[in-house]
Design a protein around this motif. Structure first.
Motif, PDB file in Angstrom:
ATOM      1  N   MET A 138      32.671  12.491  23.664  1.00 31.30           N
ATOM      2  CA  MET A 138      31.473  12.318  22.946  1.00 31.30           C
ATOM      3  C   MET A 138      31.807  11.604  21.707  1.00 31.30           C
ATOM      4  O   MET A 138      30.932  10.604  21.098  1.00 31.30           O
ATOM      5  N   LEU A 139      32.652  12.035  21.149  1.00 34.76           N
ATOM      6  CA  LEU A 139      33.317  11.469  19.810  1.00 34.76           C
ATOM      7  C   LEU A 139      33.550  10.129  19.802  1.00 34.76           C
ATOM      8  O   LEU A 139      33.146   9.257  18.978  1.00 34.76           O
ATOM      9  N   ILE A 140      34.513   9.783  20.660  1.00 30.77           N
ATOM     10  CA  ILE A 140      34.857   8.169  20.899  1.00 30.77           C
ATOM     11  C   ILE A 140      33.839   7.305  21.567  1.00 30.77           C
ATOM     12  O   ILE A 140      33.922   6.218  21.617  1.00 30.77           O
ATOM     13  N   GLY A 141      32.810   7.980  22.205  1.00 31.32           N
ATOM     14  CA  GLY A 141      31.878   7.149  22.876  1.00 31.32           C
ATOM     15  C   GLY A 141      30.346   6.786  21.930  1.00 31.32           C
ATOM     16  O   GLY A 141      30.019   5.970  22.196  1.00 31.32           O
ATOM     17  N   ILE A 142      30.580   7.409  20.806  1.00 32.41           N
ATOM     18  CA  ILE A 142      29.230   7.091  19.791  1.00 32.41           C
ATOM     19  C   ILE A 142      29.750   5.671  19.054  1.00 32.41           C
ATOM     20  O   ILE A 142      30.712   5.496  18.793  1.00 32.41           O
ATOM     21  N   GLU A 143      28.774   4.847  19.218  1.00 33.64           N
ATOM     22  CA  GLU A 143      29.041   3.637  18.268  1.00 33.64           C
ATOM     23  C   GLU A 143      27.979   3.748  17.099  1.00 33.64           C
ATOM     24  O   GLU A 143      26.919   3.621  17.193  1.00 33.64           O
ATOM     25  N   THR A 144      28.582   4.063  16.032  1.00 35.66           N
ATOM     26  CA  THR A 144      28.018   4.096  14.573  1.00 35.66           C
ATOM     27  C   THR A 144      27.671   2.642  14.111  1.00 35.66           C
ATOM     28  O   THR A 144      28.255   1.622  14.517  1.00 35.66           O
ATOM     29  N   LYS A 145      26.721   2.642  13.306  1.00 30.15           N
ATOM     30  CA  LYS A 145      26.233   1.425  12.625  1.00 30.15           C
ATOM     31  C   LYS A 145      26.656   1.337  11.221  1.00 30.15           C
ATOM     32  O   LYS A 145      26.709   2.439  10.595  1.00 30.15           O
ATOM     33  N   PRO A 146      27.028   0.329  10.665  1.00 32.51           N
ATOM     34  CA  PRO A 146      27.380   0.261   9.263  1.00 32.51           C
ATOM     35  C   PRO A 146      26.258   0.703   8.361  1.00 32.51           C
ATOM     36  O   PRO A 146      25.180   0.510   8.803  1.00 32.51           O
ATOM     37  N   ALA A 147      26.404   1.142   7.209  1.00 37.01           N
ATOM     38  CA  ALA A 147      25.523   1.701   6.258  1.00 37.01           C
ATOM     39  C   ALA A 147      24.549   0.301   6.048  1.00 37.01           C
ATOM     40  O   ALA A 147      24.994  -0.846   5.924  1.00 37.01           O
ATOM     41  N   GLU A 148      23.277   0.283   5.715  1.00 40.00           N
ATOM     42  CA  GLU A 148      22.324  -0.404   5.402  1.00 40.00           C
ATOM     43  C   GLU A 148      22.778  -1.399   4.344  1.00 40.00           C
ATOM     44  O   GLU A 148      22.365  -2.622   4.365  1.00 40.00           O
ATOM     45  N   PHE A 149      23.537  -1.002   3.246  1.00 40.82           N
ATOM     46  CA  PHE A 149      23.739  -1.824   2.065  1.00 40.82           C
ATOM     47  C   PHE A 149      24.771  -2.751   2.489  1.00 40.82           C
ATOM     48  O   PHE A 149      25.079  -3.726   1.429  1.00 40.82           O
ATOM     49  N   ARG A 150      25.449  -2.875   3.590  1.00 41.14           N
ATOM     50  CA  ARG A 150      26.051  -3.866   3.941  1.00 41.14           C
ATOM     51  C   ARG A 150      25.487  -5.028   5.077  1.00 41.14           C
ATOM     52  O   ARG A 150      26.099  -5.747   5.560  1.00 41.14           O
ATOM     53  N   LYS A 151      24.176  -5.130   4.646  1.00 36.30           N
ATOM     54  CA  LYS A 151      23.356  -6.377   4.976  1.00 36.30           C
ATOM     55  C   LYS A 151      24.074  -7.727   4.958  1.00 36.30           C
ATOM     56  O   LYS A 151      24.153  -8.392   5.774  1.00 36.30           O
ATOM     57  N   TYR A 152      24.407  -7.599   3.709  1.00 39.30           N
ATOM     58  CA  TYR A 152      25.202  -9.055   3.398  1.00 39.30           C
ATOM     59  C   TYR A 152      26.377  -8.618   2.524  1.00 39.30           C
ATOM     60  O   TYR A 152      26.404  -7.734   1.925  1.00 39.30           O
ATOM     61  N   ASP A 153      27.299  -9.467   2.801  1.00 41.47           N
ATOM     62  CA  ASP A 153      28.719  -9.343   2.174  1.00 41.47           C
ATOM     63  C   ASP A 153      28.796 -10.047   0.897  1.00 41.47           C
ATOM     64  O   ASP A 153      29.597  -9.880  -0.013  1.00 41.47           O
ATOM     65  N   MET A 154      28.172 -11.026   0.868  1.00 35.23           N
ATOM     66  CA  MET A 154      28.264 -12.084  -0.213  1.00 35.23           C
ATOM     67  C   MET A 154      26.977 -12.316  -1.228  1.00 35.23           C
ATOM     68  O   MET A 154      26.095 -12.194  -0.678  1.00 35.23           O
ATOM     69  N   ILE A 155      27.202 -12.358  -2.436  1.00 38.93           N
ATOM     70  CA  ILE A 155      26.268 -12.400  -3.462  1.00 38.93           C
ATOM     71  C   ILE A 155      26.180 -13.864  -3.796  1.00 38.93           C
ATOM     72  O   ILE A 155      27.022 -14.387  -4.538  1.00 38.93           O
ATOM     73  N   ASN A 156      25.241 -14.597  -3.437  1.00 39.09           N
ATOM     74  CA  ASN A 156      25.345 -16.058  -3.451  1.00 39.09           C
ATOM     75  C   ASN A 156      23.978 -16.324  -3.949  1.00 39.09           C
ATOM     76  O   ASN A 156      23.040 -15.998  -4.295  1.00 39.09           O
ATOM     77  N   ASP A 157      23.696 -17.963  -3.943  1.00 39.00           N
ATOM     78  CA  ASP A 157      22.588 -18.646  -4.661  1.00 39.00           C
ATOM     79  C   ASP A 157      21.390 -18.256  -4.044  1.00 39.00           C
ATOM     80  O   ASP A 157      20.206 -18.150  -4.523  1.00 39.00           O
ATOM     81  N   ALA A 158      21.459 -18.089  -2.418  1.00 44.40           N
ATOM     82  CA  ALA A 158      20.233 -17.556  -1.770  1.00 44.40           C
ATOM     83  C   ALA A 158      19.648 -16.248  -2.290  1.00 44.40           C
ATOM     84  O   ALA A 158      18.502 -16.412  -2.324  1.00 44.40           O
ATOM     85  N   ASP A 159      20.629 -15.410  -2.727  1.00 49.18           N
ATOM     86  CA  ASP A 159      20.161 -13.877  -3.137  1.00 49.18           C
ATOM     87  C   ASP A 159      19.280 -14.373  -4.480  1.00 49.18           C
ATOM     88  O   ASP A 159      18.292 -13.846  -4.750  1.00 49.18           O
ATOM     89  N   VAL A 160      19.883 -15.233  -5.189  1.00 46.16           N
ATOM     90  CA  VAL A 160      19.354 -15.357  -6.539  1.00 46.16           C
ATOM     91  C   VAL A 160      17.863 -15.945  -6.452  1.00 46.16           C
ATOM     92  O   VAL A 160      16.940 -15.581  -6.953  1.00 46.16           O
TER      93      VAL A 160
END
Length: 496
Positions: free
Chosen positions: A121-143
């Protein structure tokens, strides 16, 4: 680097046969390794009631095991099936932390149950990254996505100002006992008594503090807004009592080398944590708690200092000491908070310490002074576009109280400026950052920034500040926890 870690178990661990190893990997999804090894999401924030605390060798909480695996692990621990022992850091790369733990059986008879039921059960679960990792880069599109609504809001705020703040007078930075204005820089005898270098020795000041020599600093008092604010005379007198000689601005203070090093650090990979809207944050040294209300507090964990941040802390200590002719409260500025706003003018009126919020103040020494360096991405465009404003908390009721510009003191900010608040002022005054109203034909407006702004604020935290916050962390006083690792990278603008 993090210290050796241990997990806070629900019961005392027994020495029982070794089963295998589990590895916790920070901010990454789970993946299966070998028969008795799994990779877990390691979270700084406690996501649900089943989360298991991760503590360092001094017993301080540094995070929690992800909820998907924590629910399984906590049940296995509670039912005396397993224990987790000898937890240690395997590797740390930027925001990624690899932590291994030995899985030990509490009862040999449950070995088959663990291997055939719990481990799959432990190794069979696929967790998702936290929501705040939606983007890795702060770029001009964000601005661009954020800029329109934010700048319109700030412009509307500036339009509420009824007088041209820039036409008010500057107060002297300091007066002597006989009422005359004190001169700058301080005498060489004064510096010698404090153990500092020559007043114009560029090499000494850069190497030891990251600052220019004091002979090159420009030190001013604040703008006196009270001459224009419609307020009763007794309230004006009290405001002067609270704020006189309490607020200063210092320009031409950091060396170009230090400013360049700050810029490189702020653009380094995975430096920033996302905190909402157009705002990002990063801490070094001790923790800091954002927020002004119970239930809305946010804990920022500090990363270990690096040589640059240690030098910036020393520089902030020295600026405060030379301005106020006294050292800040012990142990001196030892924590730095980098606060990034892409376009927003920043913070409404707030206090950095609030007596009634124990969960906010526990890590901070009493009578907290504040020293902040302002860093602009594009100083040629944005110097002077913002103001820091101060007003007393009590007995300050201007007739036009709807406008945030009804304040007592102000400092117009420029690139590399340090603004200094005297120790103890936080108990009696609030401050905020707003766009500078520009008057044309008698009507105020705001000229929006073209680049980002970072406020680098020094704090004084207790040496055991992490431990002091533990009771509040364990009892869920904080709406979320960020750091010490970051997961956002601030891109350089196309021209760089």
């Amino acid at each position: 680097m993090l210290n050796i870690l241990t997990l806070s178990l629900f019961r005392d661990s027994l020495k029982i046969p070794l089963v295998g190893k589990i590895i916790f990997k920070g901010y990454h999804a789970i993946s299966c390794l070998t028969n008795l090894t799994a990779v877990f999401l390691f979270e700084w924030e406690r996501k649900d009631a089943n989360a298991i605390c991760v503590r360092n060798g001094e017993g301080q909480i540094v995070g929690h095991v992800a909820k998907e695996q924590a629910a399984i692990l906590s049940h296995a621990i509670d039912t005396n099936t397993i224990g987790l022992e000898n937890v240690c850091v395997k590797e740390q790369r930027e925001a990624t932390v690899l932590i291994s733990a030995e899985v030990a059986l509490r009862n040999e008879e449950k070995r088959v149950q663990f291997q055939s039921e719990i481990l799959p059960m432990l190794i069979g679960i696929e967790t998702k990254p936290a929501e705040f990792r939606k983007y890795d880069m702060i770029n001009d599109a964000d601005v661009q996505q954020l800029a329109r609504d934010i700048t319109a809001q700030d412009a509307n705020t500036a339009s509420t100002c009824s007088f041209d703040i820039l036409q008010t007078k500057h107060l002297p930075w300091k007066k002597n006992e006989d009422g005359t204005v004190a001169t700058w820089p301080p005498s060489q005898d004064f510096l010698n008594n404090l153990g500092y270098g020559k007043v114009d020795d560029k090499e000494w000041w850069q190497e030891n503090t990251g600052l220019k020599p004091p002979a090159e600093w420009n030190v001013t008092g604040a703008l006196d807004l009270l001459q224009k604010v419609p307020i009763p005379s007794h309230q004006k007198t009290r405001a002067n009592d609270v704020l006189d000689d309490a607020v200063h601005g210092v320009t031409s203070v950091w060396s170009d080398t230090t400013l360049d090093e700050m810029r490189a650090l702020m653009h380094s990979p995975n430096f920033w944590c996302y905190r909402g809207a157009d705002a990002y944050i990063k801490g070094y040294g001790g923790p800091y708690v954002l927020g002004q209300e119970e239930g809305k507090l946010k804990l920022i964990k500090g990363a270990p200092h690096i040589p640059l941040t240690e030098r910036v802390c020393r520089g902030h200590n020295l600026v405060y000491e030379l301005i106020h002719s006294t050292k800040p409260p012990q142990p001196g500025f030892n924590t730095l908070i980098f606060g990034l706003n892409l376009r927003r003018s920043g913070f409404h009126y707030h206090q950095d310490t609030i007596a009634s919020l124990k969960a906010k103040n526990a890590a901070l020494v009493a009578r907290q002074p504040v020293v902040t360096t302002v860093y602009y991405e594009k100083p040629c465009c944005d110097n002077g576009k913002e103001l820091v404003l101060w007003k007393p908390i009590l007995n300050f009721n201007p007739r036009d109280s709807c406008s945030p510009y009804m304040a007592a003191r102000g400092i117009q900010t420029t690139h590399g400026m340090v603004h200094v608040q005297r120790a103890g002022l936080q108990s009696h005054a609030q401050h905020g950052i707003f766009h500078t109203p520009i008057f044309a034909d008698g009507e105020p407006s705001a000229d929006a920034r073209k680049g980002y702004r970072v406020a680098i604020t020094a704090r004084i935290t207790f040496p055991d500040s992490d431990k002091l916050l533990e009771p509040y962390l364990e009892n869920d006083y904080y709406s979320f926890v960020l750091g010490p690792g970051g997961n956002k990278t601030l891109c350089l603008s196309p021209s760089e």
